[in-house]
Design an enzyme around this catalytic site. Sequence first.
Site, short mmCIF file in Angstrom:
data_model
loop_
_atom_site.label_atom_id
_atom_site.label_comp_id
_atom_site.label_asym_id
_atom_site.label_seq_id
_atom_site.Cartn_x
_atom_site.Cartn_y
_atom_site.Cartn_z
N LYS A 54 -14.57 -10.89 9.24
CA LYS A 54 -15.94 -11.02 9.70
C LYS A 54 -16.01 -10.39 11.14
O LYS A 54 -15.18 -9.53 11.44
CB LYS A 54 -16.05 -12.55 9.77
CG LYS A 54 -16.09 -13.29 8.36
CD LYS A 54 -17.36 -12.87 7.49
CE LYS A 54 -17.31 -13.21 6.30
NZ LYS A 54 -18.39 -12.81 5.23
N ASP A 110 -19.40 -19.02 6.02
CA ASP A 110 -19.91 -19.03 7.49
C ASP A 110 -19.56 -20.31 8.22
O ASP A 110 -19.75 -20.29 9.43
CB ASP A 110 -21.20 -18.67 7.74
CG ASP A 110 -21.22 -16.99 7.10
OD1 ASP A 110 -20.32 -16.28 7.16
OD2 ASP A 110 -22.40 -16.64 7.18
C1 S3P Z 1 -24.36 -12.41 4.67
C2 S3P Z 1 -23.29 -12.30 3.71
C3 S3P Z 1 -22.06 -12.79 4.25
C4 S3P Z 1 -22.08 -13.80 5.39
C5 S3P Z 1 -22.87 -12.93 6.53
C6 S3P Z 1 -24.27 -12.86 5.96
C7 S3P Z 1 -25.81 -11.82 4.15
O1 S3P Z 1 -21.34 -11.93 4.33
O2 S3P Z 1 -20.77 -14.13 5.78
O3 S3P Z 1 -22.80 -13.96 7.64
O4 S3P Z 1 -26.80 -11.89 4.68
O5 S3P Z 1 -25.80 -11.24 3.04
P1 S3P Z 1 -20.49 -11.04 2.98
O6 S3P Z 1 -21.48 -10.78 2.16
O7 S3P Z 1 -19.59 -10.07 3.60
O8 S3P Z 1 -19.56 -12.06 2.37
#
Ligand code: S3P
Length: 451
Positions: free
Chosen positions: A365, A338
């Site tokens: 994203k 992120d």
């Molecule tokens: C998150 C996991 C990440 C991250 C998102 C929040 C979470 O995404 O990029 O902002 O709270 O589990 P991904 O699991 O799709 O990588």
Amino acid sequence: MAEITIHRISKLTGVVTVPGDKSISHRAALLSLLASAPMEINNFAEGDDCARSLAAVRALGGIVEQDGSRLLVSPPHGGLKPPAETIDCGNSGTTLRLLAGLLAGAGIAARLTGDGSLRRRPMQRIIEPLRKMNAGISGTPDGTPPIETGAGQIVPLDYILPVASAQVKSALLLAGLASGVEVIIREKNLVRDHTERMLQHLGCACTVEDVTPETVVDPDDPRRKKKVRSTDEYRRSITLPGRQTLAGGRVDVPGDFSTAANFIAAALLIRGSHVILKGVGLNHTRTAFVTILKQMGAEITIKNRTVIGGEPVGDIEAAYGPLKPRKISGDQIGGVIDEIPLLAVLASQIEGTTIIRNAEELRQKESDRIAAVVRNLKAMGVKIGEFPDGFAVEGGTELNGAEIDSFGDHRIAMAFAVAGAAAHGRTTISGSEAVAISCPRFYTMLEGLRS
Ligand code: S3P
């Protein structure tokens, strides 16, 4: 669409307390649906994303009493109820994916959708393993929302995560918790582990085991020793046994590291700056940004470390200083996913070439963050080359104020507000309201550090 003008800031100093962590707040809200007693949640995240999770909790029969950032959430009387209407998860992938796992595990008929961005995001990554559990779940033919959940004869799951995604891992753990079957998840690349920690904190027998390398005699050269793992297929396994009860309890949410990262970046970029961020979550699966920047020469110090509810917390102090370029790739990406737009902005001010590879997940994203970073940095006069899975930034030339597009993505809006504060001339950000997803007060907080 709202537009904001960012004026150059010649120096930043001060102390900031960022809002509660978004990932942890989502988990606390959604887990309270399965708890056997009310949950007290303190410092719940600001912003639309976590409000979507709370609205979903209400739609499923949970009772939410809110006093500012303090919540008392009581589970639905008599168990989860099918919602009367489609649940709109807005921009929040975490709400949709975690809730889909929970509802499919519980066999609840529901329909989940979201805004234009969320309706383009991939859901096959949860549908496929949930179907292996015999859960009732479907999406559109191209594997996007709306998602429908329903009844199923749920069976245990032992699954190697094919994508490094904490949301997929968490959706499956919640399906296990809601259905009462055992779930084992095996990770190749470590991703955030807030769900595991919160399950443990709330009394579940969730265990985490690392595949640690063993030292053995090298068969090719018996005078030498080498380190080998018993498997290359995964690095860590997480086991949630069947029939777990989640006690209610108290969750104190730490400050959001990913929001704090914007202020760290601003301090490192702008000459003479020095900022202190209080009470920030320092879970090691989230803080690779600090580790990487320190390796690049950044002056960042962590103070007052403590652990709250299983999550490490502390104060971060960051000061301006020149950085050295480097390549960031492979298993480093999961811990910094992120913060990559911010790394790109920082790289623009580092003499030499900073390369980011193996970050193809950025295209999935809230926006295509590789395309958004490349477009916006070019607009500010930066030389940047695009790869399918990242970019190469030629740093060292000054940033020029420019017309920035947030692409409706909160992290792009914040990263380029930081770039705008360091740039010569005026920067305008269209779609500036996107910051309301995770940090509605972001622009005022940034401006408050002007000195
Ligand atoms: C998150 C996991 C990440 C991250 C998102 C929040 C979470 O995404 O990029 O902002 O709270 O589990 P991904 O699991 O799709 O990588």
